[in-house]
Write a protein that holds these residues in place. Structure first.
Motif, PDB file in Angstrom:
ATOM      1  N   LEU A   1      65.767 -33.686 -96.740  1.00  0.00           N
ATOM      2  CA  LEU A   1      65.140 -33.361 -97.855  1.00  0.00           C
ATOM      3  C   LEU A   1      63.999 -34.270 -98.012  1.00  0.00           C
ATOM      4  O   LEU A   1      63.989 -35.338 -97.728  1.00  0.00           O
ATOM      5  CB  LEU A   1      66.280 -33.446 -98.921  1.00  0.00           C
ATOM      6  N   GLY A   2      62.727 -33.600 -98.583  1.00  0.00           N
ATOM      7  CA  GLY A   2      61.561 -33.954 -98.724  1.00  0.00           C
ATOM      8  C   GLY A   2      61.435 -34.843 -99.972  1.00  0.00           C
ATOM      9  O   GLY A   2      61.478 -35.866-100.320  1.00  0.00           O
ATOM     10  N   GLY A   3      60.967 -34.102-100.994  1.00  0.00           N
ATOM     11  CA  GLY A   3      60.704 -34.349-102.365  1.00  0.00           C
ATOM     12  C   GLY A   3      60.748 -33.417-103.198  1.00  0.00           C
ATOM     13  O   GLY A   3      61.094 -32.173-102.975  1.00  0.00           O
ATOM     14  N   ASN A   4      60.243 -33.557-104.482  1.00  0.00           N
ATOM     15  CA  ASN A   4      60.233 -32.523-105.538  1.00  0.00           C
ATOM     16  C   ASN A   4      58.838 -31.737-105.308  1.00  0.00           C
ATOM     17  O   ASN A   4      57.965 -32.177-104.419  1.00  0.00           O
ATOM     18  CB  ASN A   4      60.485 -32.963-106.786  1.00  0.00           C
ATOM     19  N   LEU A   5      58.407 -30.569-106.128  1.00  0.00           N
ATOM     20  CA  LEU A   5      57.360 -29.987-106.065  1.00  0.00           C
ATOM     21  C   LEU A   5      56.074 -31.057-106.629  1.00  0.00           C
ATOM     22  O   LEU A   5      54.889 -30.767-106.004  1.00  0.00           O
ATOM     23  CB  LEU A   5      57.449 -28.865-106.912  1.00  0.00           C
TER      24      LEU A   5
ATOM     25  N   ASN B   1      58.676 -26.523 -99.555  1.00  0.00           N
ATOM     26  CA  ASN B   1      57.415 -26.412 -99.343  1.00  0.00           C
ATOM     27  C   ASN B   1      57.143 -27.253 -98.155  1.00  0.00           C
ATOM     28  O   ASN B   1      57.296 -28.453 -98.237  1.00  0.00           O
ATOM     29  CB  ASN B   1      56.331 -26.618-100.302  1.00  0.00           C
ATOM     30  N   ILE B   2      57.127 -26.710 -96.787  1.00  0.00           N
ATOM     31  CA  ILE B   2      56.995 -27.642 -95.776  1.00  0.00           C
ATOM     32  C   ILE B   2      55.877 -27.243 -95.128  1.00  0.00           C
ATOM     33  O   ILE B   2      55.486 -26.039 -94.578  1.00  0.00           O
ATOM     34  CB  ILE B   2      58.252 -27.077 -94.584  1.00  0.00           C
ATOM     35  N   VAL B   3      54.961 -28.412 -95.146  1.00  0.00           N
ATOM     36  CA  VAL B   3      53.650 -28.440 -94.506  1.00  0.00           C
ATOM     37  C   VAL B   3      53.687 -29.330 -93.249  1.00  0.00           C
ATOM     38  O   VAL B   3      54.181 -30.558 -93.413  1.00  0.00           O
ATOM     39  CB  VAL B   3      52.398 -28.668 -95.348  1.00  0.00           C
ATOM     40  N   VAL B   4      53.122 -28.817 -92.147  1.00  0.00           N
ATOM     41  CA  VAL B   4      53.088 -29.534 -91.002  1.00  0.00           C
ATOM     42  C   VAL B   4      51.418 -29.673 -90.413  1.00  0.00           C
ATOM     43  O   VAL B   4      51.094 -28.677 -90.253  1.00  0.00           O
ATOM     44  CB  VAL B   4      53.892 -28.787 -89.472  1.00  0.00           C
TER      45      VAL B   4
ATOM     46  N   GLY C   1      71.026 -32.317 -81.961  1.00  0.00           N
ATOM     47  CA  GLY C   1      72.014 -31.982 -82.499  1.00  0.00           C
ATOM     48  C   GLY C   1      71.971 -30.653 -83.487  1.00  0.00           C
ATOM     49  O   GLY C   1      71.536 -29.793 -83.224  1.00  0.00           O
ATOM     50  N   THR C   2      72.468 -30.938 -84.475  1.00  0.00           N
ATOM     51  CA  THR C   2      72.455 -29.804 -85.650  1.00  0.00           C
ATOM     52  C   THR C   2      71.645 -30.402 -87.019  1.00  0.00           C
ATOM     53  O   THR C   2      71.811 -31.421 -87.476  1.00  0.00           O
ATOM     54  CB  THR C   2      73.896 -29.482 -86.003  1.00  0.00           C
ATOM     55  N   ILE C   3      70.632 -29.653 -87.156  1.00  0.00           N
ATOM     56  CA  ILE C   3      69.993 -29.840 -88.449  1.00  0.00           C
ATOM     57  C   ILE C   3      70.200 -28.621 -89.113  1.00  0.00           C
ATOM     58  O   ILE C   3      69.683 -27.435 -89.122  1.00  0.00           O
ATOM     59  CB  ILE C   3      68.224 -30.171 -88.424  1.00  0.00           C
ATOM     60  N   ALA C   4      71.066 -28.838 -90.289  1.00  0.00           N
ATOM     61  CA  ALA C   4      71.503 -27.790 -91.004  1.00  0.00           C
ATOM     62  C   ALA C   4      70.451 -26.962 -91.877  1.00  0.00           C
ATOM     63  O   ALA C   4      70.332 -25.976 -92.145  1.00  0.00           O
ATOM     64  CB  ALA C   4      72.635 -28.068 -91.872  1.00  0.00           C
ATOM     65  N   THR C   5      69.583 -28.134 -92.492  1.00  0.00           N
ATOM     66  CA  THR C   5      68.244 -27.687 -93.468  1.00  0.00           C
ATOM     67  C   THR C   5      67.393 -28.751 -93.368  1.00  0.00           C
ATOM     68  O   THR C   5      67.434 -29.968 -93.378  1.00  0.00           O
ATOM     69  CB  THR C   5      68.698 -27.520 -94.873  1.00  0.00           C
ATOM     70  N   ILE C   6      65.945 -28.388 -93.280  1.00  0.00           N
ATOM     71  CA  ILE C   6      64.867 -29.094 -93.418  1.00  0.00           C
ATOM     72  C   ILE C   6      64.511 -28.498 -94.756  1.00  0.00           C
ATOM     73  O   ILE C   6      63.643 -27.166 -94.678  1.00  0.00           O
ATOM     74  CB  ILE C   6      63.979 -29.181 -92.428  1.00  0.00           C
ATOM     75  N   GLY C   7      64.399 -28.984 -95.906  1.00  0.00           N
ATOM     76  CA  GLY C   7      64.033 -28.431 -97.078  1.00  0.00           C
ATOM     77  C   GLY C   7      63.254 -29.480 -98.156  1.00  0.00           C
ATOM     78  O   GLY C   7      63.105 -30.567 -97.743  1.00  0.00           O
ATOM     79  N   GLY C   8      63.159 -28.913 -99.478  1.00  0.00           N
ATOM     80  CA  GLY C   8      62.426 -29.564-100.321  1.00  0.00           C
ATOM     81  C   GLY C   8      60.824 -29.562-100.070  1.00  0.00           C
ATOM     82  O   GLY C   8      60.438 -28.822 -99.340  1.00  0.00           O
ATOM     83  N   ASN C   9      60.211 -30.500-100.640  1.00  0.00           N
ATOM     84  CA  ASN C   9      58.784 -30.639-100.249  1.00  0.00           C
ATOM     85  C   ASN C   9      58.515 -31.487 -99.189  1.00  0.00           C
ATOM     86  O   ASN C   9      58.606 -32.888 -99.577  1.00  0.00           O
ATOM     87  CB  ASN C   9      57.859 -30.853-101.891  1.00  0.00           C
TER      88      ASN C   9
ATOM     89  N   GLY D   1      60.758 -38.458-102.102  1.00  0.00           N
ATOM     90  CA  GLY D   1      59.125 -38.445-102.473  1.00  0.00           C
ATOM     91  C   GLY D   1      58.634 -39.277-101.704  1.00  0.00           C
ATOM     92  O   GLY D   1      57.284 -39.566-102.148  1.00  0.00           O
ATOM     93  N   HIS D   2      59.247 -39.953-100.818  1.00  0.00           N
ATOM     94  CA  HIS D   2      58.896 -41.148-100.346  1.00  0.00           C
ATOM     95  C   HIS D   2      58.286 -40.990 -98.599  1.00  0.00           C
ATOM     96  O   HIS D   2      58.545 -39.892 -98.560  1.00  0.00           O
ATOM     97  CB  HIS D   2      59.632 -42.526-100.114  1.00  0.00           C
ATOM     98  N   SER D   3      57.756 -41.770 -98.104  1.00  0.00           N
ATOM     99  CA  SER D   3      57.123 -41.498 -96.760  1.00  0.00           C
ATOM    100  C   SER D   3      57.790 -42.345 -95.824  1.00  0.00           C
ATOM    101  O   SER D   3      58.168 -43.673 -96.325  1.00  0.00           O
ATOM    102  CB  SER D   3      55.809 -41.719 -96.499  1.00  0.00           C
TER     103      SER D   3
END
Length: 202
Positions: free
Chosen positions: A117-121, A181-184, A146-154, A98-100
């Protein structure tokens, strides 16, 4: 006739590694006689990240200490003059919690194996590229070799140019997925795939 003396530095308080605020003392002596004492403030170090119960005072310090399979958890917002690089021999989880992280560009360059992982909802993690410009690779907030298995979370990525760049031969397993929830927010490409493999988006 020439004379001689000595200049010595002493620190009467143990300041690190516990991050306690303290002071240093510069002592100017001539022989055994103290000519001057200058007190120097020693600023408190900020707890930045943790691996398990171990606290680190910079993200790069935590990354250098991380072993394969470790999770680095951010515990404060960071403003950096440059991004971080995940070396080819690292296999880690980076939890923004949940930080930046703010940096001019290429906030995360991955050459190893990474789960991001980003943060929670309620509280998204954020990657903020403050001066991104140039080519898609040079301006990407996340640059993957390389390998990014997952970009997830909020997770929110804010950049004036590219969002995620997957270089030739690299691999991204999943962007998004369940409960993510991934927002770009970008003026350039949200995702640039240059000869890479992206298994799943959403």
């Amino acid at each position: 006739m020439a004379t001689s003396g000595s200049l010595s530095m002493k620190y009467p308080l143990t300041i690190y590694p516990n991050g306690t605020e303290g002071y240093g003392e510069l002592v100017v002596k001539y022989g055994d006689k103290v000519l001057a004492k200058i007190t120097v403030d020693m600023p408190e170090r900020v707890e930045t990240a943790k691996i398990g119960d171990t606290i680190y005072y910079s993200l790069k310090e935590a990354l250098a200490a991380a072993q394969s399979g470790d999770t680095i958890v951010l515990i404060t917002d960071l403003v950096q003059t440059s991004g971080i690089t995940i070396p080819a021999d690292k296999n880690i989880v980076l939890d923004l919690n949940g930080h930046s992280i703010s940096a001019p560009d290429n906030i995360i360059t991955n050459r190893g194996t990474l789960i991001l992982l980003g943060g929670n909802l309620e509280t998204p993690g954020k990657l903020i590229a403050t001066n991104a410009s140039g080519s898609a690779a040079a301006s990407a907030a996340i640059l993957n070799y390389g390998t990014i298995a997952t970009i997830g979370g909020n997770l929110t990525i804010e950049t004036g140019a590219g969002g995620i760049y997957a270089a030739s031969g690299s691999y991204i397993g999943t962007i998004g997925g369940d409960n993510s929830n991934i927002v770009v927010n970008t003026n350039g490409n949200s995702l640039t795939v240059n000869g890479a493999t992206v298994n799943k988006i959403g």
